[in-house]
Design a protein around this motif. Structure first.
Motif, short mmCIF file in Angstrom:
data_model
loop_
_atom_site.label_atom_id
_atom_site.label_comp_id
_atom_site.label_asym_id
_atom_site.label_seq_id
_atom_site.Cartn_x
_atom_site.Cartn_y
_atom_site.Cartn_z
N HIS A 9 12.74 76.94 58.20
CA HIS A 9 12.35 77.26 57.47
C HIS A 9 12.20 79.42 56.93
O HIS A 9 12.25 79.49 55.64
CB HIS A 9 11.14 77.41 57.56
CG HIS A 9 10.41 75.75 57.58
ND1 HIS A 9 11.01 75.21 56.28
CD2 HIS A 9 9.79 74.63 58.36
CE1 HIS A 9 10.35 73.63 56.99
NE2 HIS A 9 10.01 73.66 57.74
N TRP A 12 15.79 78.98 55.26
CA TRP A 12 15.49 79.14 53.68
C TRP A 12 14.61 79.32 52.94
O TRP A 12 14.97 79.69 51.42
CB TRP A 12 15.33 77.24 53.16
CG TRP A 12 13.96 76.84 53.15
CD1 TRP A 12 13.54 76.46 54.41
CD2 TRP A 12 13.05 76.96 52.54
NE1 TRP A 12 12.03 75.72 54.49
CE2 TRP A 12 11.53 76.18 53.18
CE3 TRP A 12 12.81 76.81 51.22
CZ2 TRP A 12 10.77 76.07 52.19
CZ3 TRP A 12 11.55 77.41 50.37
CH2 TRP A 12 10.61 76.18 50.83
N THR A 13 13.84 80.04 53.27
CA THR A 13 12.95 81.32 52.27
C THR A 13 12.66 82.30 52.77
O THR A 13 13.00 82.68 50.99
CB THR A 13 11.03 80.63 53.00
OG1 THR A 13 11.02 81.45 54.52
CG2 THR A 13 10.73 79.25 53.33
N SER A 14 13.68 82.86 53.27
CA SER A 14 14.35 84.28 53.33
C SER A 14 14.89 84.61 51.89
O SER A 14 15.45 84.91 51.06
CB SER A 14 14.54 84.43 54.35
OG SER A 14 16.21 84.32 54.88
N TRP A 137 17.16 74.43 48.75
CA TRP A 137 16.08 74.76 48.54
C TRP A 137 15.97 76.63 47.70
O TRP A 137 15.17 77.26 47.40
CB TRP A 137 14.59 74.73 49.25
CG TRP A 137 14.72 73.03 49.88
CD1 TRP A 137 14.75 72.13 48.48
CD2 TRP A 137 13.60 72.69 50.63
NE1 TRP A 137 14.08 71.82 48.91
CE2 TRP A 137 13.13 71.44 50.36
CE3 TRP A 137 12.89 72.94 51.69
CZ2 TRP A 137 12.88 70.64 50.89
CZ3 TRP A 137 12.68 72.33 52.76
CH2 TRP A 137 12.51 70.77 52.50
N PHE A 182 9.59 88.89 54.75
CA PHE A 182 9.93 87.86 54.59
C PHE A 182 11.14 88.38 56.14
O PHE A 182 11.55 88.55 56.20
CB PHE A 182 10.65 87.31 53.71
CG PHE A 182 9.58 86.12 53.01
CD1 PHE A 182 9.95 85.25 54.35
CD2 PHE A 182 9.23 86.42 52.21
CE1 PHE A 182 9.21 84.07 53.37
CE2 PHE A 182 7.81 85.24 51.99
CZ PHE A 182 8.45 84.22 53.03
#
Length: 236
Positions: A9, A12-14, A137, A182
């Motif tokens: 997580h 992909w979020t970064s 994503w 992040f």
């Protein structure tokens, strides 16, 4: 669950946040062009600088992450890009636009970190699946930025004291803050691999009698160039 899903997580979020910042100029292009008196070709030069810096950054970041691991590499890229993003509102002309966009474009190399991180964290039986999900994503950020940056611009200009120029110049603080946030999250809470901290692989080629692969060997592999062409066509 730590370490696998937490790293997934964070990867992909970064990457998503990086793409939001990387493409943040496009939705604000008309306002930037009008207030700075730029030509359409000036914006295109900015686009070229942004993509060109990403290409070279990805070439450079790969070997670096082989030595420091994906967590530190990803965190550095995010924090580095946060600086020019924060000061993007100070642009006064096409030269400044190209410089800032070129510096921010380096954050596109987080794609390397995202894929490398997932490959290290998961077994080969599911590494492809996790890379596909994380990459997909993450790329979503390129689309989300269209709504996010326009929304920030609209929020700014809704104030009677903020005109169009004020609206776009003050829109970059939010993606810049997100990059910094992040970067800290990735560095503080992520694990490079299931064992924890990344340890560079030891070269045992001299003992085993095998030749260590080099960049030249990679360049001679025609499969590599097939993949390069494939990615170039689909990304373009």
């Amino acid at each position: 669950a730590r370490p696998h899903m937490r790293a997934f997580h964070l990867a992909w979020t970064s990457f998503l946040i990086a793409f939001i910042a990387w493409f943040s100029f496009a939705p604000l292009g008309p306002a930037i062009r009008k207030t700075l008196g730029l030509q359409r070709s000036d914006l295109l030069w900015g686009n070229i600088a942004s993509v060109l810096s990403t290409v070279f950054a990805r070439f450079a970041v790969g070997p670096i992450m082989d030595h420091v691991g994906p967590r530190k590499g990803q965190a550095f890229l995010l924090m580095f890009a946060a600086i020019p993003t924060w000061f993007a509102g100070l642009i006064q002309g096409v030269v400044g636009l190209c410089i800032v966009r070129g510096l921010i474009g380096i954050v596109g190399a987080t794609f390397v970190g995202c894929q490398f991180w997932c490959t290290l964290m998961f077994e080969k039986e599911i590494a492809g699946t996790m890379n596909a999900i994380a990459g997909g994503w993450g790329n979503l950020g390129g689309g989300l930025t269209q709504a996010i940056m326009v929304g920030i611009y609209a929020m700014n200009t809704s104030s009677p004291d903020c005109d169009a120029e004020c609206g776009w110049r003050n829109a970059f603080y939010i993606p810049a803050f997100a990059l910094m946030l992040f970067s800290i999250l990735v560095y503080a809470f992520g694990d490079d691999c299931p064992q924890g901290t990344y340890v560079p692989p030891v070269d045992t080629s001299s003992n085993s009698g095998t030749k260590k692969a080099s960049a030249a060997d990679v360049a001679k592999n025609w499969n590599v160039w097939v993949l390069v062409l494939q990615y170039a066509v689909c990304f373009g």
